[in-house]
Every structure is written in structure tokens, then in C-alpha cells.
Write an enzyme that holds these catalytic residues in place. Sequence first.
Site, PDB file in Angstrom:
ATOM      1  N   ALA A 165      -9.865   2.081   1.433  1.00 15.86           N
ATOM      2  CA  ALA A 165      -8.807   2.898   2.031  1.00 15.86           C
ATOM      3  C   ALA A 165      -7.627   1.978   2.320  1.00 15.86           C
ATOM      4  O   ALA A 165      -7.788   0.758   2.417  1.00 15.86           O
ATOM      5  CB  ALA A 165      -9.326   3.510   3.323  1.00 15.86           C
ATOM      6  N   GLY A 169     -13.841   2.599   0.571  1.00 15.22           N
ATOM      7  CA  GLY A 169     -13.488   3.848  -0.100  1.00 15.22           C
ATOM      8  C   GLY A 169     -13.482   3.684  -1.617  1.00 15.22           C
ATOM      9  O   GLY A 169     -13.736   4.641  -2.360  1.00 15.22           O
ATOM     10  N   GLU A 175     -16.866   4.118  -2.675  1.00 17.20           N
ATOM     11  CA  GLU A 175     -17.215   5.540  -2.488  1.00 17.20           C
ATOM     12  C   GLU A 175     -16.673   6.383  -3.647  1.00 17.20           C
ATOM     13  O   GLU A 175     -17.333   7.313  -4.112  1.00 17.20           O
ATOM     14  CB  GLU A 175     -16.697   6.034  -1.135  1.00 17.20           C
ATOM     15  CG  GLU A 175     -17.517   5.426   0.010  1.00 17.20           C
ATOM     16  CD  GLU A 175     -16.955   5.701   1.388  1.00 17.20           C
ATOM     17  OE1 GLU A 175     -15.744   5.485   1.591  1.00 17.20           O
ATOM     18  OE2 GLU A 175     -17.717   6.138   2.265  1.00 17.20           O
ATOM     19  N   GLU A 228     -16.749  -1.694   5.739  1.00 18.03           N
ATOM     20  CA  GLU A 228     -16.113  -0.968   6.854  1.00 18.03           C
ATOM     21  C   GLU A 228     -16.548  -1.474   8.220  1.00 18.03           C
ATOM     22  O   GLU A 228     -15.765  -1.510   9.162  1.00 18.03           O
ATOM     23  CB  GLU A 228     -16.432   0.529   6.755  1.00 18.03           C
ATOM     24  CG  GLU A 228     -15.642   1.269   5.684  1.00 18.03           C
ATOM     25  CD  GLU A 228     -16.281   1.220   4.317  1.00 18.03           C
ATOM     26  OE1 GLU A 228     -17.171   0.367   4.094  1.00 18.03           O
ATOM     27  OE2 GLU A 228     -15.905   2.042   3.463  1.00 18.03           O
TER      28      GLU A 228
HETATM   29  N1  CAA Z   1      -5.532  -1.723   2.641  1.00 25.52           N
HETATM   30  C1  CAA Z   1      -4.278  -2.205   2.721  1.00 25.52           C
HETATM   31  N2  CAA Z   1      -3.949  -3.453   2.353  1.00 25.52           N
HETATM   32  C2  CAA Z   1      -4.926  -4.243   1.890  1.00 25.52           C
HETATM   33  C3  CAA Z   1      -6.268  -3.812   1.794  1.00 25.52           C
HETATM   34  C4  CAA Z   1      -6.548  -2.487   2.185  1.00 25.52           C
HETATM   35  N3  CAA Z   1      -7.767  -1.981   2.105  1.00 25.52           N
HETATM   36  N4  CAA Z   1      -7.007  -4.811   1.300  1.00 25.52           N
HETATM   37  C5  CAA Z   1      -6.173  -5.840   1.090  1.00 25.52           C
HETATM   38  N5  CAA Z   1      -4.920  -5.496   1.441  1.00 25.52           N
HETATM   39  C6  CAA Z   1      -3.713  -6.318   1.332  1.00 25.52           C
HETATM   40  C7  CAA Z   1      -3.772  -7.536   2.244  1.00 25.52           C
HETATM   41  O1  CAA Z   1      -3.319  -7.228   3.552  1.00 25.52           O
HETATM   42  C8  CAA Z   1      -2.859  -8.490   1.518  1.00 25.52           C
HETATM   43  O2  CAA Z   1      -1.537  -8.092   1.795  1.00 25.52           O
HETATM   44  P1  CAA Z   1      -0.411  -9.190   1.957  1.00 25.52           P
HETATM   45  O3  CAA Z   1      -0.390  -9.951   0.669  1.00 25.52           O
HETATM   46  O4  CAA Z   1       0.806  -8.384   2.246  1.00 25.52           O
HETATM   47  O5  CAA Z   1      -0.861 -10.030   3.110  1.00 25.52           O
HETATM   48  C9  CAA Z   1      -3.115  -8.177   0.048  1.00 25.52           C
HETATM   49  O6  CAA Z   1      -3.691  -6.860   0.033  1.00 25.52           O
HETATM   50  C10 CAA Z   1      -4.069  -9.128  -0.635  1.00 25.52           C
HETATM   51  O7  CAA Z   1      -5.235  -9.233   0.163  1.00 25.52           O
HETATM   52  P2  CAA Z   1      -5.949 -10.642   0.394  1.00 25.52           P
HETATM   53  O8  CAA Z   1      -4.957 -11.666   0.791  1.00 25.52           O
HETATM   54  O9  CAA Z   1      -7.090 -10.394   1.295  1.00 25.52           O
HETATM   55  O10 CAA Z   1      -6.430 -10.963  -1.105  1.00 25.52           O
HETATM   56  P3  CAA Z   1      -7.809 -11.552  -1.624  1.00 25.52           P
HETATM   57  O11 CAA Z   1      -7.699 -11.593  -3.089  1.00 25.52           O
HETATM   58  O12 CAA Z   1      -8.166 -12.777  -0.877  1.00 25.52           O
HETATM   59  O13 CAA Z   1      -8.921 -10.461  -1.241  1.00 25.52           O
HETATM   60  C11 CAA Z   1      -9.923  -8.296  -1.085  1.00 25.52           C
HETATM   61  C12 CAA Z   1      -8.897  -9.201  -1.813  1.00 25.52           C
HETATM   62  C13 CAA Z   1     -11.342  -8.804  -1.330  1.00 25.52           C
HETATM   63  C14 CAA Z   1      -9.755  -6.901  -1.597  1.00 25.52           C
HETATM   64  C15 CAA Z   1      -9.640  -8.369   0.445  1.00 25.52           C
HETATM   65  O14 CAA Z   1      -8.259  -8.088   0.657  1.00 25.52           O
HETATM   66  C16 CAA Z   1     -10.411  -7.387   1.275  1.00 25.52           C
HETATM   67  O15 CAA Z   1     -11.555  -7.657   1.607  1.00 25.52           O
HETATM   68  N6  CAA Z   1      -9.774  -6.266   1.644  1.00 25.52           N
HETATM   69  C17 CAA Z   1     -10.356  -5.307   2.546  1.00 25.52           C
HETATM   70  C18 CAA Z   1     -11.329  -4.433   1.867  1.00 25.52           C
HETATM   71  C19 CAA Z   1     -11.857  -3.434   2.827  1.00 25.52           C
HETATM   72  O16 CAA Z   1     -12.158  -3.711   3.964  1.00 25.52           O
HETATM   73  N7  CAA Z   1     -11.987  -2.212   2.347  1.00 25.52           N
HETATM   74  C20 CAA Z   1     -12.492  -1.141   3.141  1.00 25.52           C
HETATM   75  C21 CAA Z   1     -11.343  -0.438   3.743  1.00 25.52           C
HETATM   76  S1  CAA Z   1     -11.907   0.760   4.868  1.00 25.52           S
HETATM   77  C22 CAA Z   1     -12.384   2.046   3.931  1.00 25.52           C
HETATM   78  O17 CAA Z   1     -12.285   2.038   2.748  1.00 25.52           O
HETATM   79  C23 CAA Z   1     -12.934   3.156   4.796  1.00 25.52           C
HETATM   80  C24 CAA Z   1     -12.857   4.485   4.237  1.00 25.52           C
HETATM   81  O18 CAA Z   1     -13.275   4.765   3.163  1.00 25.52           O
HETATM   82  C25 CAA Z   1     -12.312   5.547   5.080  1.00 25.52           C
END
Ligand code: CAA
Length: 699
Positions: A62, A101, A104, A124
Site C-alpha cells: 500500500a 498489499g 495480496e 505490515e
Molecule cells: N509506500 C510509499 N512509499 C514507499 C513504500 C510504500 N509502501 N515503500 C517504499 N517507499 C518509498 C520510500 O519511502 C523511498 O522513498 P524516498 O526515496 O522518497 O525516500 C522509496 O520508496 C525507496 O524505498 P527504499 O529507500 O526503502 O528502497 P529499498 O530499495 O531499500 O527498499 C523496499 C525497497 C523493500 C520496497 C522497501 O522500501 C520497503 O520495505 N518498503 C515497505 C514495504 C511495506 O511495508 N509494504 C507494506 C505496506 S502496508 C500494506 O501494504 C498494507 C495494506 O495492504 C493495507
Amino acid sequence: MATVSIENRDNIALVWVDNPPVNALSHSVREGLKDAMAAIANDDTIDAAVIACRGRTFIAGADIREFGAPPKAPHLTEVVQIIEDMQKPIVAAIHGTALGGGLEVALSCHYRVALSTAKIGLPEVKLGILPGAGGTQRFPRIAGVENALDAIISGRHIKAKQALSWGAVDEMVEDGLEESAMAFAASVIGKGPRRTGEMTIDGDKYDQAFFDAFRASIARKTRGYFAPERCIRCVEAAVKLPLKEGLAAERENFQECFSNPQARALQHMFFAERQVSRVPGISKDTSRRNIKKVGIIGAGTMGGGIAMNFANIGMPVTVLEVQQEALDRGLAVVRKNYEHTASKGRMTQDDVETRMALFTGTMDYADLADCDLIIEAVFETMDIKKTVFTALDKVAKPGAILASNTSYLSIDDIADVTSRPTDVLGLHFFSPANVMRLLEIVRADKTADDALATCIDLAKKIGKVGVVSGVCHGFIGNRMLSQYAREMSLSVIEGAMPHDVDKAMYDFGMAMGPMTVSDMAGLDIGYLNRKGMDRAEYETRATDWIDRVVEMDRKGLKTGAGIYDYDEGSRTPKPSETVMNVILEESAKLGIERTEKSADEIVERGMLALINEGAKILGEGIAIRASDIDIVYINGYGFPAFRGGPMHYADQMGLKAAYEKILKNAETFGPRWWEPAPLLKELAEANSSFAEYDKKQVG
Ligand code: CAA
């Protein structure tokens, strides 16, 4: 530009998601996927579809940035149901990471093809929530209940190979993902959809006893966290209930997590961690120095631990000690650490030998001449540090970065004994240095930007979270710690017992109470420090009782007794009658009328001490952002992540309330240690917050 587009290839539709940087499920992506499914359903020329992503990754979840805003339809729950309900087979083509997500969405597809380098996960829980779009219902059905619990509670990334063995991925390919997924889709046209939501779980196998045992197995790790228990309840629902009811239970639990303050705190930490490397004067255009070989001075616990970080990423390390015996002992400890890891099955004996082969021991400074980075980890006195840096200055090659692991001393003063202060900075590791994630990177007055930028990058490479600090006594973490430690110790002399203080802080969520920490660190270090200081410089009421404990040869865990008693060979603290008597005597000597302290009082006093000093550190520019301070406390000092760090905690309390309480403490306990931080006063009076302050900083 549209974030979702459809490419028609013969009778198969390729649905592209293109929403850089990580293809998060922003509103436009959800809407695009919904529209794409409608278009595919209505197009008689299409028999199947593949959902694939442009750029570096499959959908990574998400859009966390949308979490604060009111949700906008279509919601993800609706989109995934639409995908699953499709009559034509839908295949997910996964590269990079399919997370939250994103996974999912993939689970609602009827089949999944993944690159061997891909990873999937439901992280999450790390954001204080749970997979809220069917993840808790579909993942146990496809991957098995045990595997789903493991993935959902840990939030860890699962490699494609393991996902394949769990059945969560149908085919794994080395390359040519797009073509393989298209071919897979073509091969299942005849079979039609295979819906994860329609799969069943053998409920008899997963009874109450199974879930109770699982709860017990994670209790220690998840202490204080709200979301893990909610995740388990959802998986229980997946086992017991049909999909529709399970999804309703998931929704209810999701809402509870989402509105819990822990979710805000953990999301704050997610962004805080991504902010730390944004540093004034440093950009991606700042040049970097090439680090290929590292020198470490000192083979003690700290030096050895620091060295391991570099060997772990395949970098050769030269370790210098003054005596052969100390060198041999230090390298033997490193080997023992690796062998311990191997004995747990987390590395092979071959890996141990490969890592050890990267170590060279020496007693000759000249052997450090080819190192690109040299880190000093010797005894913590300025004279010794200066001697080391003078020697280093003579042998280090031009451009080598010279770092000190000092916890308190001025890097400016250390840099000044060299002819190249621009190459000098602080790299403050936390013990055990091969384990703890925090690295304070201390930028001295003259530190060159490229030296700093190199170390910021290097921190990431060795798996640390590197926080840049300016020069002051104790930098960010230890400077705050000394305020906290003093107030905790004063709580003891005024009426609480050490175990009361520890229990209050442990129950608040700290990894350990402050008295247990002191015993572990060794009480003699502070004692010796104080011997070289004027008594007017510190709060003697907080330290005299501890000094008496040390003088009884109770130096902490290492001597089997300190503030607490320890049974032979045990690390479990037990309240000590002897020490409690010392405390009572010292209170009486000071004429203190001991009064009971509630846990709330103790916690508030400790937190306010941290907050006030944190605000001073911020106001002086020692820390760049309040969120950097939170990162320091959570990764280096056992502060509970679910509270978001001391500065986020202050924001939750309200800065006006925090400021007023500090003024009140100044009245109650005296103004000496409770002078409010000017920045705190300013923000409180403006009805602002540390989060608002941070927005105005770099990035
Ligand atoms: N939403 C918005 N922005 C996100 C994001 C997300 N889910 N995941 C990453 N970003 C952004 C980061 O903030 C970063 O932005 P900036 O460059 O502006 O700082 C950019 O994307 C790159 O991220 P990283 O620096 O972390 O890059 P990376 O290559 O080291 O890692 C990644 C990539 C593994 C995807 C890591 O970003 C990560 O773990 N992201 C979170 C994933 C996550 O938690 N997903 C679950 C979200 S909750 C959900 O999905 C619930 C639901 O269904 C309702």
C-alpha cells in the site's frame, strides 16, 4: 501518465503497473487495476492476463504516504476480490519484492510466477498493522498455517525459492520473467482460475493448543506490541471460518491496529529510517572514497565486533594490537563468535574459514598503510586517542579515512593532532558491535564531505543505520543517556528501589531497565570517570550510592554482583539486601525523606529527561532531525519501537504539556538539571511539534 496500462499480446493481456519508485498501491493504481480487470472481462479476444510491474520491483505494498489521508475508493480489499473473482486466469509476474498489499494482489491472482531473485512478504506488522486485504486469509490457505504465521508475525522477506516450496509461487525462473509468465498464462487457459480464497485448511490440525503454543513461542519477541496478537486472531479466523467471515474478522482487527497509536509510531519509524541519510551538504553527487580494506586498532570486544562487520561483507581487515597475546585473544573471540553462529546453522564452517581468512593481525602500525579506512577502538582516554592518531597520521596513506570509536570525546580535538583533520570523523559503534544496528557518524568541524558521504554509504553496506551527529560530550545517544540515568538513579535515592525503577521502564517497553543496564556495562567505568572529575561537575546524590556499591567490589555482572545479586553463572538480576541497605543509609545521610514512586512517575521523569536533552541537542544542531534522535534511541538503547522514540513520544504527549511538566520538575527537583530546552519552549509556545520542525529540515 496512467500508472496501469494494458498491452494486448495475441489472446493474453499484459497488465503493466508503473508507479515509481516501488509501484506502491496508490489510488491511481487501485483504480487502474480495477478498470483493467473490467476491460479484460469484457474483451472476448482475451483469454488470460498477466499482472507485471515496470521498474525495480513488483508492487511493494500500500502507499504508506496515503495512510494519513481519508481512504479513497476503490479500496484494495475490493480490487483484490475483483481480481480473484475473474473468470479468466490471472497470473502475477513477480520481480523485486511483492510486499504487503503487493503480495495480496499477487495472492488474489490465480497463479504466480517469480524470478529467482524475487522476495515476497507481509511486513505490515512492522508498521503496526496487519495484512488487511485478505493476506491473513489467503496466505495460510496457499502457504500453510505455520508458514503464514511465521511470515505475518515476523514480517520478514521470503526468498522465491522458499515461497515456491511453500506453494505460494507456482513457477520460479532465472530470467525472462515476462515471457515465462505469458507462457504460464497460456498453459492455464484451459484450466481456468484457481482461487486461493476457495482453498480449504484442515481445521482439526490447528486447534486451540496449536495457537496457544505459537503465542507462547513469540511472547518474548513481541512483548508490548499490539498488532501481532491481532494477526494471530486473523489466522485463527482463516482456519475456522469461510473466506467471507474471515475477511470480516480481518477488517475488524485491521481497524483496531490502524487506530492504535503504535501504528503511527511504527510508521514514523519507517520514514525516519529513510530520512537519516539526508544530510546537509551531502548529495548523491558528493564524491565518495573507495573503501576496499579496513584497519582496526584494538582487538578488544569493541574492535573485534567492529572488524566482523567488514569481514561480513567480504572486506579484508587488519587488526592491530600492542601485544601478541591480546591480538591472539581478540582474534580467537572473533572466531568463537563465527563458530557460535555456525553452530546455530546460520552459516557453514566454510563460511567461518572464509571470513577468518579476511583477518590479518599485526602489532606494527606500518601494516595499516594500505587501509582505506582505519577505525580506532582503544581505551577511552584522550591521551591514548591522541597518541594513536599521531601514530596513524605517520603511516596512513593519503585519503585514508581515520575514525575514532570514542563514545564521548571530542573528535575535533582528536583530529587536531593529525596533519589531515579533514579525513577524521567519529564512527561510534554500539556493543555488541557486530549485532547492534546503530552507528553514530560524528561529523567534526573539519570533516570533509566526501569522507562523511563515504561513511554514510558504508553504514548501509554493513547493515547499520547510520545517524550523523555533531560533536558534543556523548554525541546524541550517550549525552541523552546520562540525563536519563541520573534521573533514574535520583528516583532510587528519593524512594524507589532499583528493581522498582527497572520494572517501570521494562513495562514501558524498554529492552532492559537502567539498573540492569548499568550492571551489564560495569559500574566501575563511571566510577573511575568520576574519580577524575570535580564533584561539582555531576549530581553526587545520584552517584554516591553507586560509588559505595563499587567500593564493596560489586562492579556489576562481571564480578557476579553489582546493584543486583547474581547467582553463580546466572545473568538474572536479583534484588540485593546489601545494596538496598546502602541506599537507605545514603538517603538518610542526605536527609531525604523517602517517598514511594509510582511506575508512571518514574517513566515520566525518565522520558522528560530524554525529551529535554533531545530538544537541546536538536536546537544546538548536534542532531539534524528529531526523528534521527528516535532512530538512535530505538536502535542503540533498547527504546521500544512501538513508542516511536522519545521525540515522537513527546509529540504524542504534546510539546506544551511536556514543556509545562519540565517547568514543574524544575520547581520540584530544582532548576539545575531541568532548565527547559530553548527549542522545546519555542515549539511549545508555537503549539508546534518535533514532526513539524523536522519537515523544515533537509529532505
Ligand atoms: N509506500 C510509499 N512509499 C514507499 C513504500 C510504500 N509502501 N515503500 C517504499 N517507499 C518509498 C520510500 O519511502 C523511498 O522513498 P524516498 O526515496 O522518497 O525516500 C522509496 O520508496 C525507496 O524505498 P527504499 O529507500 O526503502 O528502497 P529499498 O530499495 O531499500 O527498499 C523496499 C525497497 C523493500 C520496497 C522497501 O522500501 C520497503 O520495505 N518498503 C515497505 C514495504 C511495506 O511495508 N509494504 C507494506 C505496506 S502496508 C500494506 O501494504 C498494507 C495494506 O495492504 C493495507
